[in-house]
Design a protein around this motif. Structure first.
Motif, PDB file in Angstrom:
ATOM      1  N   TRP A  99      -3.404   6.201   2.065  1.00 42.05           N
ATOM      2  CA  TRP A  99      -4.284   5.999   0.907  1.00 42.05           C
ATOM      3  C   TRP A  99      -5.488   6.931   0.993  1.00 42.05           C
ATOM      4  O   TRP A  99      -5.847   7.607   0.021  1.00 42.05           O
ATOM      5  CB  TRP A  99      -4.729   4.541   0.860  1.00 42.05           C
ATOM      6  N   LEU A 100      -6.116   6.998   2.177  1.00 46.16           N
ATOM      7  CA  LEU A 100      -7.286   7.858   2.341  1.00 46.16           C
ATOM      8  C   LEU A 100      -6.911   9.333   2.243  1.00 46.16           C
ATOM      9  O   LEU A 100      -7.689  10.153   1.750  1.00 46.16           O
ATOM     10  CB  LEU A 100      -7.954   7.579   3.692  1.00 46.16           C
ATOM     11  N   ALA A 101      -5.720   9.677   2.720  1.00 46.29           N
ATOM     12  CA  ALA A 101      -5.304  11.080   2.723  1.00 46.29           C
ATOM     13  C   ALA A 101      -5.060  11.619   1.321  1.00 46.29           C
ATOM     14  O   ALA A 101      -5.428  12.766   1.010  1.00 46.29           O
ATOM     15  CB  ALA A 101      -4.054  11.261   3.580  1.00 46.29           C
ATOM     16  N   VAL A 116       4.350   5.674  -5.311  1.00 47.85           N
ATOM     17  CA  VAL A 116       4.550   5.721  -6.764  1.00 47.85           C
ATOM     18  C   VAL A 116       3.558   6.693  -7.408  1.00 47.85           C
ATOM     19  O   VAL A 116       3.930   7.471  -8.311  1.00 47.85           O
ATOM     20  CB  VAL A 116       4.418   4.318  -7.370  1.00 47.85           C
ATOM     21  N   ARG A 117       2.323   6.678  -6.947  1.00 48.91           N
ATOM     22  CA  ARG A 117       1.335   7.599  -7.507  1.00 48.91           C
ATOM     23  C   ARG A 117       1.712   9.048  -7.218  1.00 48.91           C
ATOM     24  O   ARG A 117       1.539   9.933  -8.074  1.00 48.91           O
ATOM     25  CB  ARG A 117      -0.061   7.290  -6.956  1.00 48.91           C
ATOM     26  N   LEU A 118       2.242   9.313  -6.032  1.00 53.21           N
ATOM     27  CA  LEU A 118       2.685  10.670  -5.718  1.00 53.21           C
ATOM     28  C   LEU A 118       3.893  11.072  -6.562  1.00 53.21           C
ATOM     29  O   LEU A 118       4.014  12.226  -6.991  1.00 53.21           O
ATOM     30  CB  LEU A 118       3.031  10.772  -4.225  1.00 53.21           C
ATOM     31  N   LEU A 119       4.786  10.131  -6.807  1.00 52.77           N
ATOM     32  CA  LEU A 119       5.945  10.420  -7.658  1.00 52.77           C
ATOM     33  C   LEU A 119       5.515  10.710  -9.096  1.00 52.77           C
ATOM     34  O   LEU A 119       6.096  11.573  -9.768  1.00 52.77           O
ATOM     35  CB  LEU A 119       6.931   9.257  -7.617  1.00 52.77           C
ATOM     36  N   LYS A 120       4.507   9.994  -9.583  1.00 56.30           N
ATOM     37  CA  LYS A 120       3.977  10.272 -10.915  1.00 56.30           C
ATOM     38  C   LYS A 120       3.346  11.660 -10.965  1.00 56.30           C
ATOM     39  O   LYS A 120       3.503  12.401 -11.953  1.00 56.30           O
ATOM     40  CB  LYS A 120       2.944   9.209 -11.300  1.00 56.30           C
ATOM     41  N   ILE A 125       0.837  -1.207   0.000  1.00 58.00           N
ATOM     42  CA  ILE A 125       0.000   0.000   0.000  1.00 58.00           C
ATOM     43  C   ILE A 125       0.868   1.252   0.000  1.00 58.00           C
ATOM     44  O   ILE A 125       0.652   2.186  -0.788  1.00 58.00           O
ATOM     45  CB  ILE A 125      -0.951   0.007   1.208  1.00 58.00           C
ATOM     46  N   LEU A 126       1.870   1.279   0.889  1.00 53.66           N
ATOM     47  CA  LEU A 126       2.759   2.436   0.962  1.00 53.66           C
ATOM     48  C   LEU A 126       3.481   2.655  -0.368  1.00 53.66           C
ATOM     49  O   LEU A 126       3.597   3.791  -0.851  1.00 53.66           O
ATOM     50  CB  LEU A 126       3.785   2.244   2.076  1.00 53.66           C
ATOM     51  N   PHE A 127       3.953   1.566  -0.962  1.00 52.21           N
ATOM     52  CA  PHE A 127       4.669   1.671  -2.229  1.00 52.21           C
ATOM     53  C   PHE A 127       3.750   2.203  -3.324  1.00 52.21           C
ATOM     54  O   PHE A 127       4.148   3.082  -4.112  1.00 52.21           O
ATOM     55  CB  PHE A 127       5.229   0.310  -2.623  1.00 52.21           C
ATOM     56  N   ALA A 128       2.519   1.697  -3.368  1.00 52.16           N
ATOM     57  CA  ALA A 128       1.573   2.128  -4.403  1.00 52.16           C
ATOM     58  C   ALA A 128       1.243   3.612  -4.265  1.00 52.16           C
ATOM     59  O   ALA A 128       1.216   4.354  -5.261  1.00 52.16           O
ATOM     60  CB  ALA A 128       0.303   1.284  -4.323  1.00 52.16           C
ATOM     61  N   LEU A 172       9.936   4.196  -0.753  1.00 51.50           N
ATOM     62  CA  LEU A 172      11.086   3.540  -0.123  1.00 51.50           C
ATOM     63  C   LEU A 172      10.670   2.792   1.138  1.00 51.50           C
ATOM     64  O   LEU A 172      11.202   1.706   1.426  1.00 51.50           O
ATOM     65  CB  LEU A 172      12.160   4.579   0.207  1.00 51.50           C
ATOM     66  N   ALA A 173       9.734   3.339   1.902  1.00 52.15           N
ATOM     67  CA  ALA A 173       9.240   2.631   3.087  1.00 52.15           C
ATOM     68  C   ALA A 173       8.598   1.313   2.682  1.00 52.15           C
ATOM     69  O   ALA A 173       8.792   0.278   3.339  1.00 52.15           O
ATOM     70  CB  ALA A 173       8.245   3.502   3.842  1.00 52.15           C
ATOM     71  N   GLY A 174       7.835   1.344   1.587  1.00 53.62           N
ATOM     72  CA  GLY A 174       7.219   0.109   1.097  1.00 53.62           C
ATOM     73  C   GLY A 174       8.257  -0.921   0.695  1.00 53.62           C
ATOM     74  O   GLY A 174       8.114  -2.117   0.977  1.00 53.62           O
TER      75      GLY A 174
END
Length: 249
Positions: A223-225, A21-25, A15-18, A44-46
Motif C-alpha cells: 500500500w505504501l509503495a 485491483v487498483r494496479l489492474l485499473k 489490503i493485497l486485493f485492494a 490473486l494473493a488476496g
C-alpha cells in the motif's frame, strides 16, 4: 488456536486485493504490462488469503478441504505472476532469469499437483517431499523480490543524492524489497506452523500470531509503495531534501 489470528490474515488479504485491483485499473488505462502482472499477483494473493482464512475462522464442515485447496491453487498462480513481474522489471535481459521463472513455476505446480494426487489436498504435510517442492517455489520467489528490491534501492539512493532519481521512487524500491523479505519470513513461520498441524491437527497460537503480523506488514508495504497517502510522500520527500541540504553545507 485463536480465530482472531486468522482475522488478521484476512485483513492482510483485503489490503493485497485492494492494491492489486487498483494496479489492474491503472494497467487498463495505461496498457502497462508491469502493472498488470503485479496487480494480478496481489489481487490473486488476496483471494487466496480469503480461501485460507475462511475455513480457519469458523466451522465450514466438508468445505474445509475444497476451500484450502482453492487457496493453494490461486496462490500458486499468483506466485507465477510475481516471478514474471520480477524478471520483467529487474532482469528482462538476463536469460538465467527466464530459466529461474520456469524452474520455480514448475516446482510450485509439481508440489501442489503431486501432493494432491497423493491425498494431501490442504498442503499441510511437512513430512512429504512435495511439500518442500512447493515451499521452495513460494519462498524463493519473494526472496528474489527482496534481493532485487534492496539492490535497486541502493542504486536509486545514490542517484537521489545527485538529483537523478525521485526519492519516492527510491523508497518504493525499498518497500518492495521489504515486501519480499516479509514474505520470506512468512514462509519460514509456516514450517513449524504446518508441522504442528500435521502432528496435532491444530495450529498453535504463537505461529498464528507471528504469521498474521508479518502478513500485515507485507500487505502494508504494498500500500505504501504504490498508493501511499500524501503525508507519507511528503515525509519521504522532506527527509530527502533535509539530507541533501546537510550534505551541501
Amino acid at each position: 488456536m485463536e480465530d482472531s489470528a486468522f482475522i488478521v490474515e484476512a485483513i492482510a488479504g483485503v489490503i493485497l486485493f485492494a492494491v492489486g485491483v487498483r494496479l489492474l485499473k491503472l494497467a487498463a488505462r495505461t496498457s502497462g504490462r508491469h502493472e498488470r502482472l503485479l496487480g494480478s499477483h496481489l489481487a490473486l494473493a488476496g483471494i487466496s488469503y480469503a480461501f485460507y482464512s475462511i475455513p480457519l475462522m469458523g466451522d465450514v464442515g466438508s468445505l474445509f478441504t475444497p476451500l484450502t485447496f482453492a487457496g493453494r491453487v490461486v496462490f500458486t498462480i499468483s506466485i507465477c505472476f510475481l516471478l514474471e513481474f520480477t524478471r520483467a522489471v529487474f532482469r528482462s535481459n538476463d536469460a538465467w532469469a527466464g530459466w529461474l521463472v520456469c524452474a520455480l513455476a514448475l516446482s510450485l505446480v509439481a508440489g501442489v499437483g503431486i501432493s494432491s494426487i497423493q491425498g494431501d489436498w490442504e498442503g499441510y504435510t511437512v513430512s512429504s517431499p512435495w511439500f518442500w517442492c512447493e515451499w521452495l517455489g513460494y519462498t524463493l520467489a519473494p526472496l528474489w523480490v527482496g534481493v532485487e528490491g534492496i539492490l535497486a534501492y541502493q542504486g536509486a539512493r545514490k542517484r537521489v543524492r545527485l538529483d537523478l532519481c525521485d526519492p519516492i521512487v527510491a523508497n518504493r524500491y525499498l518497500l518492495w524489497g521489504l515486501f519480499g523479505i516479509f514474505q520470506v519470513v512468512c514462509s519460514l513461520i509456516i514450517v513449524p506452523m504446518y508441522a504442528g498441524y500435521e502432528a496435532n491437527q491444530y495450529f498453535t497460537l504463537g505461529t498464528d500470531v507471528a504469521l498474521g503480523i508479518f502478513e500485515i506488514l507485507a500487505a502494508a508495504t504494498t500500500w505504501l509503495a504504490f498508493f501511499a497517502p500524501a503525508f507519507y510522500c511528503n515525509w519521504i520527500a522532506k527527509g530527502s531534501s533535509s539530507a541533501s541540504a546537510e550534505k551541501g553545507t
